[in-house]
Design a protein around this motif. Structure first.
Motif, mmCIF file in Angstrom:
data_model
loop_
_atom_site.group_PDB
_atom_site.id
_atom_site.type_symbol
_atom_site.label_atom_id
_atom_site.label_comp_id
_atom_site.label_asym_id
_atom_site.label_seq_id
_atom_site.Cartn_x
_atom_site.Cartn_y
_atom_site.Cartn_z
ATOM 1 N N VAL A 91 0.860 -1.180 0.000
ATOM 2 C CA VAL A 91 0.000 0.000 0.000
ATOM 3 C C VAL A 91 0.896 1.229 0.000
ATOM 4 O O VAL A 91 1.719 1.410 0.900
ATOM 5 N N ALA A 139 -6.741 -1.859 -1.214
ATOM 6 C CA ALA A 139 -6.280 -3.163 -0.732
ATOM 7 C C ALA A 139 -7.453 -4.006 -0.230
ATOM 8 O O ALA A 139 -7.475 -5.228 -0.424
ATOM 9 N N TYR A 143 -6.763 -1.206 -7.410
ATOM 10 C CA TYR A 143 -5.801 -2.191 -6.917
ATOM 11 C C TYR A 143 -5.316 -3.053 -8.073
ATOM 12 O O TYR A 143 -5.969 -3.155 -9.119
ATOM 13 N N VAL A 155 -5.369 2.020 1.489
ATOM 14 C CA VAL A 155 -5.801 0.807 2.180
ATOM 15 C C VAL A 155 -7.150 0.342 1.654
ATOM 16 O O VAL A 155 -7.458 -0.861 1.678
#
Length: 546
Positions: free
Chosen positions: A117, A158, A132, A155
């Motif tokens: 990340v 992710a 992503y 994040v």
């Protein structure tokens, strides 16, 4: 999203595979080979919902170690949000008891997941980078183990990568192992729209916190990212407001309430799953319950809404509510309602009628005045106001330019709104109102939020869309099976590129598979093909053919 050439893995082999995968991805798009390989080894399907933006896959089957370890890197890799999500998804992927104590000495193909990340900024707002890359590098003669890598700028990207990875994995009942089919995979994914919402109504029926958390959890499986919390309405006022503590006397009972801590807990729970919570205070109509605690808000005891426009107390109270809610809801958008305002109560109440006359206003003028004054309060608290489309339909030139117009009545509103420079959220009730139980999944799926908007600059003003779970006929007993699986049909429309639409048969197979994925995860999603949403199956049969 960083391109594969800027990806910085620890392995040169992995870097080379990324480059090769990118070349394969480009070739497959040029050849038109952009559909998933729907049936993997051992006739095990691999369906991903919503469909990723770009991907390549192969024909290998890999075994996944139940003791899968997490390796993180990048400025945001060590985030608690990432580690907690990894633990959640491990429990989902390795749910079977036979996997709790894996046999020693087993030569698994996939033993490690690397999550990279790039940013440690965890502010969750509209437009946060949710993209992503997901790489599953197959084991071969030159590698000791297979590789699984998720790369994201935030994040929240992710989290989406973990969801996709979980959908690639399936338990094999013959070998009692988890397998990942159709490897190698290379997925580059990002959402089509930045706003992908679900409205949840807790005024018509109170929903316990645990039920709301279940809904939020299930939203993350479909990559929805905004919970529109329609907390209060004319029937009940269940939320604690410290500045005006008598307001929640308007709750149905003293057991059907949300404390400030409850609301904060819901917001925090949602954030950890990449979901914003947009609260709504619908004014000046839909507010009869407010007067249970403060009767002066009613124009009269026999005429109880819209709120009394003639009293400063009304706006002081709105300011107090919004100021208290600002401490709970950090999302940049706040919904002020403004729909279905019947001003007869104002014109039939002498002191309100006199106030309108003294201010040289008609009842319609008063409606506009009320909406604009509420907008000013929200904007002073650094919120962007969202209003239902009636405000735009009645006085488009007077609305604050920051206003987000929320369509619901029918087609054609978003095109008109964006033509005037407003942003818009699409929720056409004919297709995306989940309380309309006779709307089949096809109507939900094939609805287009950008319908009648061809100009690229205007298309960008459509933030996205939202399915609405109004609560008149749904409570804790049936809300989930009313939401799912039809909400998933809209979720793919909001995430995936429009050219990803395939034949009805293919989409149906994929949606049925996702519905069964939901049920395996404890979500009581209704069968896909029943005519009347949330109905039970009509007879014996497989989950995948209901």
């Amino acid at each position: 999203m960083n391109s594969p050439s800027s990806f910085n893995p620890s392995s040169l082999i992995l870097a080379a595979f990324l480059l090769l995968s990118q070349l394969l991805l480009t070739t497959s798009r040029n050849l038109g080979l952009h559909q998933l390989n729907y049936v993997g080894a051992d006739d095990s399907p691999t369906y991903i919902w919503p469909l990723p933006s770009q991907y390549t896959s192969g024909n290998q089957t890999l075994t996944v170690n139940p003791n899968l370890t997490l390796v993180t890197s990048g400025d945001g890799g060590g985030s608690r949000t990432v580690s907690e999500a990894f633990d959640r998804y491990k429990r989902i992927i390795f749910e079977h008891a036979s996997l709790k104590f894996p046999s020693s000495g087993v030569d698994y193909d996939l033993n490690k997941l690397t999550i990279l990340v790039h940013s440690d900024d965890e502010e969750l707002q509209l437009g946060v980078d949710e993209s992503y890359n997901l790489l599953v590098a197959a084991r071969d003669a030159h590698s000791v183990i297979g590789e699984v890598t998720i790369e994201a700028n935030s994040v929240y990207g992710a989290l989406h990568g973990l969801e996709t990875l979980s959908q690639l994995c399936a338990f094999d009942y013959g070998t009692k192992t988890v397998k990942l089919y159709n490897a190698p995979w290379y997925i580059q994914d990002k959402p089509r729209f930045e706003y992908r919402g679900l409205l949840l109504d807790t005024s018509r029926h109170y929903l316990p916190i645990e039920i709301m958390k279940q809904v939020i959890e299930s939203m993350s499986y479909a990559k929805l990212n905004v919970l529109h919390w329609h907390i209060i309405d004319e029937q009940s006022f269940p939320l604690e407001v410290p500045s005006f503590p008598k307001l929640w006397k308007g709750a149905y009972t003293k057991w059907e309430r949300y404390t400030i801590d409850d609301a904060s807990e819901i917001v925090d729970f949602a954030k950890k799953r990449g979901i914003n919570v947009m609260a709504e205070v619908d004014v000046p109509g839909h507010a009869e319950s407010w007067g249970t605690g403060y009767p002066d808000l009613w124009p009269s005891s026999s005429c109880r809404e819209p709120l009394d426009i003639s009293k400063n107390f009304t706006f002081d109270l709105i300011s107090g509510i919004l100021s208290d809610m600002k401490k709970i809801f950090p999302f940049g958008l706040f919904h002020l309602g403004g729909d279905e305002v019947n001003t007869d109560c104002w014109t039939s109440t002498p002191h309100v009628q006199q106030w309108l006359h003294d201010h040289n206003m008609t009842a319609k003028d008063g409606y506009k005045y009320f909406v604009l004054r509420a907008q000013e309060i929200a904007i002073s608290l650094n919120w962007t106001p969202v209003n239902w489309e009636e405000t735009f339909n009645n006085f488009p030139t007077s609305l604050n330019p920051k206003t987000v117009v929320h369509n619901w009545l029918g087609a054609g509103v978003c095109p008109k709104a964006v033509a005037r420079g407003f942003r818009c959220i699409y929720s056409n009730q004919g297709f995306w109102y989940l309380d309309h139980l006779d709307v089949p999944w096809e109507s939900v799926y094939y609805t287009e939020p950008l319908e009648y908007i061809s100009d690229a600059s205007q298309q960008k003003l459509v933030l996205g869309g939202e399915v609405c779970m109004w609560g008149e006929t749904a409570d804790a007993s049936d809300v989930q099976q009313t939401i799912w699986p039809r909400a998933a049909a809209a979720a793919e429309r909001l995430w995936s590129a429009p050219e990803s639409r395939s034949s009805r048969t293919t989409v149906l197979e994929r949606l049925e598979y996702f519905r069964c994925l939901l049920t395996r995860r404890g979500v009581p999603a209704a069968p896909v093909r029943n005519f009347y949403a949330r109905s039970p199956p009509i007879g014996p049969g497989s989950c995948y053919r209901q």
